[in-house]
Design an enzyme around this catalytic site. Structure first.
Site, short mmCIF file in Angstrom:
data_model
loop_
_atom_site.label_atom_id
_atom_site.label_comp_id
_atom_site.label_asym_id
_atom_site.label_seq_id
_atom_site.Cartn_x
_atom_site.Cartn_y
_atom_site.Cartn_z
N LEU B 7 0.83 -1.20 0.00
CA LEU B 7 0.00 0.00 0.00
C LEU B 7 0.86 1.26 0.00
O LEU B 7 1.84 1.34 0.73
CB LEU B 7 -0.89 0.04 1.24
CG LEU B 7 -1.87 -1.11 1.44
CD1 LEU B 7 -2.54 -0.98 2.80
CD2 LEU B 7 -2.92 -1.13 0.35
N CYS B 8 0.49 2.24 -0.85
CA CYS B 8 1.06 3.57 -0.70
C CYS B 8 -0.01 4.57 -1.07
O CYS B 8 -1.16 4.20 -1.23
CB CYS B 8 2.34 3.75 -1.50
SG CYS B 8 2.12 3.86 -3.27
N ALA B 9 0.36 5.85 -1.24
CA ALA B 9 -0.67 6.89 -1.39
C ALA B 9 -1.57 6.60 -2.59
O ALA B 9 -2.78 6.57 -2.47
CB ALA B 9 -0.03 8.25 -1.51
N VAL B 39 -3.73 3.33 -0.34
CA VAL B 39 -3.96 3.00 1.06
C VAL B 39 -5.46 3.06 1.42
O VAL B 39 -5.93 2.36 2.30
CB VAL B 39 -3.09 3.92 1.96
CG1 VAL B 39 -3.70 5.26 2.18
CG2 VAL B 39 -2.74 3.23 3.25
#
Lengths: 439, 100
Positions: B7-9, B39
């Site tokens: 997960l990231c932005a 995310v």
């Protein structure tokens, strides 16, 4: 050496957990703000479609231009084709950005309901109904809907109403105010009745409130919110305020926290509203009003600096670490993905990169702001995917080739600012590497 | 087959790591399905995951994501490994946590 490095990382993480993580959590989890941010994020594809339709329908042709070269004749041919087909070409624009408030009320209400763990669709539909009731867009005498009253200017009304309607629904659920059905009624039959009471209350409450506001101010609830938000938008769009926002973004990234994510709760509603208002102005042949619109503070922010930093490293750095990171980071960086530099160089907790990043963000944005407010450069009115490379994004979002020139000028300026800092940092990395080699 | 969720932005920068991790996993003969997401989708995509990894730039979400994905280990990716897009190192950590 390795043990020293881990202990530094451990110290850093402990520091973040103690001071910065709670701040980040609070900002990103504030439930109203995060619902607005996430609700607006859903709209990005719609604004991209609307923007391109608008561009196709109204090509950027200056008045009085003549077909003196092939590019100009192409533009003129495009213009006459667009004029002949504008009724069709404008439909995707009119039904996206032209009525953006409808999507805002849906997106925000859905996300906010989800934040509360409530049913998304029911809340979204309630908010949409209430919004349409008070929008003043419906003209019963002719049986029409006035699209202009659902446009960019009324986005803030849409956000406020979405939040309030869901807040009221949440209150009804929390206090268990609902029509009770006997246990023998199947759940699927009972479900609509659970929301009925709060829906009726919402519609009655907002219709009455709207009537009261109209009789007192001469205009409806939507216009009142618009008037209240106008000064906020003007103030946030001023140069000092944007520089402060960019300073905060760079600083969050300095601590290894996604800066854009942190400030977007405040920034994205304003830049989206500014962008949509600019596009309305463009289509109406009026001057665009908002400099703080669309992706402007990313395109003319540190995105330029990160790429410039990697070019400096390619030309001048000798340390193994800087060079090997640059190899991994350069391609993503061209597409505005800078995490490899941020965590690899790293720029996190690195004063050698923090100082030039701050200086560059100041120079980059001020240059664009001053030139745009003097009317020399075009303003942002088209949304693009965030991975469009910087110079291209500057051009496509403004349809002004001069912004692309400014991008390249700033790219060189940033390299000059970065040069002394990066070479000093590189020398230190070389020293460390030599020491490691000797051990 | 292990399901690994990153997960990231926006799911962009972690997607760079996905390819590197997949390669490391293939080289070591570990069967796994690795994907990157924003995310905000943690709850949906984490439901049947074996492990959820956060990009360091969104690691302030750790507590929230742990709550949303209670059935599997959740942790932030090491910053240095993330910066170098060191798929093998991240894979090694995954194997440690999952005991494979």
């Amino acid at each position: 050496m390795t043990s020293e490095k881990t202990s530094f990382m451990e110290k850093f993480q402990a520091f973040m957990e103690k001071y910065l993580v709670p701040v980040g959590m609070k900002i990103s989890e504030q439930r109203h703000l995060s619902a607005i941010r996430d609700g607006m994020t859903v709209l990005i594809p719609l604004t991209i479609v609307g923007g391109f339709a608008c561009l196709l329908a109204v090509p950027p042709v200056p008045a009085g231009m003549e077909a003196t070269n092939i590019f100009y004749s192409f533009l003129l041919a495009w213009q006459s084709w667009a004029a002949a087909n504008s009724a069709i070409l404008m439909i995707p624009y009119q039904l996206t950005i032209g009525v953006i408030s409808i999507y805002v009320v849906c997106g925000v209400a859905y996300r906010f309901a989800k934040n509360y763990g409530m049913d998304g669709i029911n809340n979204m539909l309630s908010a949409l109904l209430v919004y349409l009731c008070v929008s003043g867009a419906v003209d019963l005498s002719t049986g029409t809907i006035v699209m202009a009253r659902l446009g960019a200017g009324y986005m803030f009304g849409a956000m406020v109403i979405a939040l309030l309607v869901v807040e009221i629904n949440h209150f009804f659920i929390a206090k268990k105010i609902a029509i009770k059905m006997p246990a023998s009624v199947p759940p699927n039959v009972a479900a609509p009745f659970n929301v009925l009471l709060s829906l009726v209350f919402n519609v009655v409450f907002f219709t009455v409130l709207n009537a009261v506001v109209t009789s007192m101010t001469g205009a409806g609830l939507n216009d009142l919110v618009y008037t209240l938000f106008q000064p906020l938008m003007k103030a946030t769009g001023s140069l000092p305020s944007i520089l402060l926002i960019n300073f905060l973004m760079t600083t969050f990234w300095f601590f290894g926290i996604h800066g854009g994510n942190m400030v977007s709760v405040v920034v994205s509603p304003l830049t989206t509203a500014g962008l949509a208002a600019n596009m309305e102005a463009y289509l109406a042949n009026k001057p665009m009003e908002y400099i703080f619109a669309g992706a402007v503070n990313s395109v003319f922010g540190n995105w330029i600096t990160y790429t410039a930093m990697l070019v400096i490293i390619f030309f001048f750095a000798k340390s193994h670490q800087a060079r090997s990171v640059a190899k991994v980071a350069i391609v993503p960086s061209c597409f505005n993905i800078n995490e490899p530099s941020i965590f690899g160089l790293p720029t996190v907790l690195n004063v050698y990169t923090y100082v030039p990043l701050l200086i560059c963000s100041l120079i980059n944005f001020s240059s664009y702001y001053l030139l745009a407010s003097a009317g020399i450069l075009g303003k942002f009115y088209i949304t693009l995917p965030f991975t469009v490379p910087g110079p291209l994004a500057a051009f496509l979002a403004t349809m002004d080739w001069k912004t692309m020139v400014l991008w390249f000028v700033l790219f060189v300026v940033d390299m000059c600012v970065l040069y002394p800092f990066i070479t000093t940092y590189d020398k230190q990395l070389q020293k460390n590497e030599a020491a490691e080699g000797n051990n | 087959m292990k399901k690994i969720v990153l997960l990231c932005a926006a799911g962009m920068s972690t997607s760079l790591l996905v390819t590197k991790m997949q390669k490391a996993a293939d080289d070591e003969g570990v069967a796994c399905d690795i994907n990157a997401y924003p995310v905000a989708q943690a709850k949906e995509v984490g439901a049947d995951a074996d492990i959820v990894l956060l990009g360091p730039q969104v690691r302030f979400n750790l507590a929230k994501i742990k709550e949303q994905c209670p059935n599997c280990p959740v942790e932030a990716i090491d910053m240095a490994a993330y910066g170098m897009m060191d798929g093998a190192k991240v894979m090694k950590r995954v194997k440690e946590v999952l005991g494979i």
